[in-house]
Design an enzyme around this catalytic site. Structure first.
Site, PDB file in Angstrom:
ATOM      1  N   GLY A  21      64.947  40.876  17.491  1.00  0.00           N
ATOM      2  CA  GLY A  21      65.716  41.636  18.455  1.00  0.00           C
ATOM      3  C   GLY A  21      66.107  43.021  17.961  1.00  0.00           C
ATOM      4  CG  HIS A  22      69.520  46.403  19.119  1.00  0.00           C
ATOM      5  ND1 HIS A  22      68.778  47.437  19.657  1.00  0.00           N
ATOM      6  CD2 HIS A  22      70.719  46.944  18.755  1.00  0.00           C
ATOM      7  CE1 HIS A  22      69.490  48.556  19.620  1.00  0.00           C
ATOM      8  NE2 HIS A  22      70.668  48.282  19.071  1.00  0.00           N
TER       9      HIS A  22
END
Length: 291
Positions: free
Chosen positions: A267-268
């Protein structure tokens, strides 16, 4: 048995235009080590780079400041929270440290801060490490586009932003899109939330959220800068980022066809899950690009 060197890290403050800027800096064991300026993202601060500093800081000089409104940095009452002002303070910070050249690590909010520095001082930039730091329209998810479109006069807009500033919202920034959430330590989002809950911090984040559209408005300038200066660039990207999806990583190759791209199924906060893969890429890049 030989153990890898772990960096010695110092933690300091420096005064910049009335802002008491906190930063952490590694002390490399070699003279004239390459410098990597670590520009953090939302909703975090320089602590997000602690493990990277431990791993690489003995060989390279890693410097990570907290922006005004984040982490341990202390801004005076009445400070204007905009991306231009974050860049102003970061620019002053670099000057105060006497750093004349560095590779910039651009993550999330670090991209708009870093690109503003690059436009003002192209001579400072020895290269870029881009990790989920967007500079292209196609790098905005629909959720990101909705966020960028928020304006103060829109009914419910501030409530939408404040919904991201809760513990649930902060935790989601870390765990969203990861392949194995059990590898994500809770310390990051817990510490972030501690800072977000300090007096005045949520108001600062609301102001920055309403200013985010100014970054999208500058994408064309940043892209033109990339084409003109063609800095050595390493791109590492979490492909499951809910805000900045993978097309944003690949878009850089239009303006930087020689850039090195690595995509990870996370993810981020890609360093949280893929530090072991990303840190060697950064080390190799610094060795090759620092001349």
């Amino acid at each position: 048995m030989t153990f890898p060197l772990v960096a010695r890290t110092v933690h300091r403050f420096v005064e910049v235009d009335g802002v008491r800027v906190f930063y952490r800096e590694s002390v490399p064991v070699v003279d004239e080590a390459p410098v990597l300026l670590l520009l953090h993202g939302f909703p975090s601060a320089s602590h997000q780079f602690r493990r990277l500093i431990d791993v690489l800081g003995a060989r390279y000089r890693l410097i990570a400041p907290d922006y005004p409104g984040f982490g341990h940095t202390e801004a005076p009452e009445g400070f204007t929270y905009s991306f231009d002002r974050l860049a102003d303070i970061t620019e002053g910070f670099v000057r105060e440290l006497g750093v004349e050249r560095f590779v910039a690590y651009l993550f999330d909010f670090g991209a708009p801060v870093g690109f503003r520095l690059a436009l003002r001082h192209p001579e400072w930039i020895a290269g870029l490490v881009v990790q989920n730091g967007n500079a292209y329209e196609e790098g905005l998810s629909q959720g990101a586009r909705d966020f960028v479109a928020l304006r103060q006069e829109h009914p419910g807009a501030e409530d939408t932003i404040r919904g991201l500033l809760t513990l649930q919202g902060t935790r989601g920034q870390y765990e969203g899109g990861t392949s194995d959430p059990e590898t994500i330590a809770p310390d990051g989002w817990t510490l972030d939330q501690h800072f977000l809950d300090l007096p005045g911090r949520k108001e600062a984040q609301v102001d920055l959220a309403f200013d985010y559209h100014s970054n999208v408005g500058q994408y064309g300038k940043w892209q033109a800068w990339l084409r003109e200066y063609a800095p050595p660039t390493l791109i590492t990207w979490g492909s499951n980022d809910l805000f900045f999806p993978e097309p944003g990583a690949r878009a850089y190759l239009r303006d930087l066809p020689d850039a090195e791209l690595h995509v990870f199924p996370t993810g981020h906060f890609a360093l949280e899950e893929n530090l072991a893969e990303i840190a060697p890429l950064i080390a190799d890049f610094l060795d090759r690009s620092w001349v």
